[in-house]
Design a protein around this motif. Structure first.
Motif, short mmCIF file in Angstrom:
data_model
loop_
_atom_site.label_atom_id
_atom_site.label_comp_id
_atom_site.label_asym_id
_atom_site.label_seq_id
_atom_site.Cartn_x
_atom_site.Cartn_y
_atom_site.Cartn_z
N PRO A 22 0.78 -1.16 0.14
CA PRO A 22 -0.11 -0.08 -0.07
C PRO A 22 0.91 1.41 -0.19
CG PRO A 22 -0.87 -1.52 1.64
CD PRO A 22 0.52 -2.00 1.31
N TYR A 26 0.37 3.85 -2.86
CA TYR A 26 -0.17 5.32 -2.75
C TYR A 26 1.05 6.40 -3.38
CZ TYR A 26 -1.41 9.40 -0.10
OH TYR A 26 -1.87 10.49 0.36
N ALA A 60 -5.00 2.12 -2.07
CA ALA A 60 -3.79 1.63 -1.89
C ALA A 60 -3.89 0.40 -0.79
CB ALA A 60 -2.90 2.64 -1.15
N ILE A 61 -4.83 0.64 0.10
CA ILE A 61 -5.01 -0.41 1.20
C ILE A 61 -5.69 -1.70 0.38
CG2 ILE A 61 -6.52 -1.23 3.21
CD1 ILE A 61 -6.18 1.76 4.07
N ASN A 64 -3.73 -4.79 -1.44
CA ASN A 64 -3.45 -5.93 -0.74
C ASN A 64 -4.15 -7.22 -1.19
OD1 ASN A 64 -1.14 -5.07 0.78
ND2 ASN A 64 -2.32 -4.68 2.58
N THR A 87 -3.61 -5.34 6.41
CA THR A 87 -4.74 -4.67 6.10
C THR A 87 -5.46 -4.21 7.07
OG1 THR A 87 -4.35 -6.31 3.86
CG2 THR A 87 -6.41 -5.16 4.35
#
Length: 99
Positions: A22, A26, A60-61, A64, A87
């Motif tokens: 992430p 990002y 971005a999270i 995962n 996460t």
């Protein structure tokens, strides 16, 4: 370096990969938005305060999900568990900041 974390079945390697992916995603999203803004394709006018920041962090999270699926297919359940911990940490931080 990331390949090392993706090929090892341990909670720590999954957690580290879950933090790095992430972070890098990002940074890439911010660079894309900056390039589009410099080219005049998009502007920050009329945008809700922090919308791009919030949405970029959420995307971005969600990146995962890709290595989590990879770990599931390789039966690396310990690494997948570490990825889930990372996460969930990211989701909790996002909720504290924007909730």
């Amino acid at each position: 370096m990331l390949r090392f974390f993706l090929e090892k079945n341990s909670i720590l390697s999954g957690y580290i990969a879950g933090i790095l992916i992430p972070f890098v995603g990002y940074a890439i999203l911010l660079m894309i938005f900056e390039q589009l803004q410099n080219a005049g394709i998009i502007t920050a006018e009329g945008e809700a305060t922090g919308f791009r920041y919030r949405t970029s962090l959420l995307v971005a999270i969600c990146l995962n999900l890709l290595p989590m699926n990879y770990y599931r297919k390789k039966y690396f359940f310990q690494s997948q568990r570490g990825m889930v911990f990372a996460t969930m940490t990211g989701v909790i931080v996002w909720l504290v900041i924007f909730g």
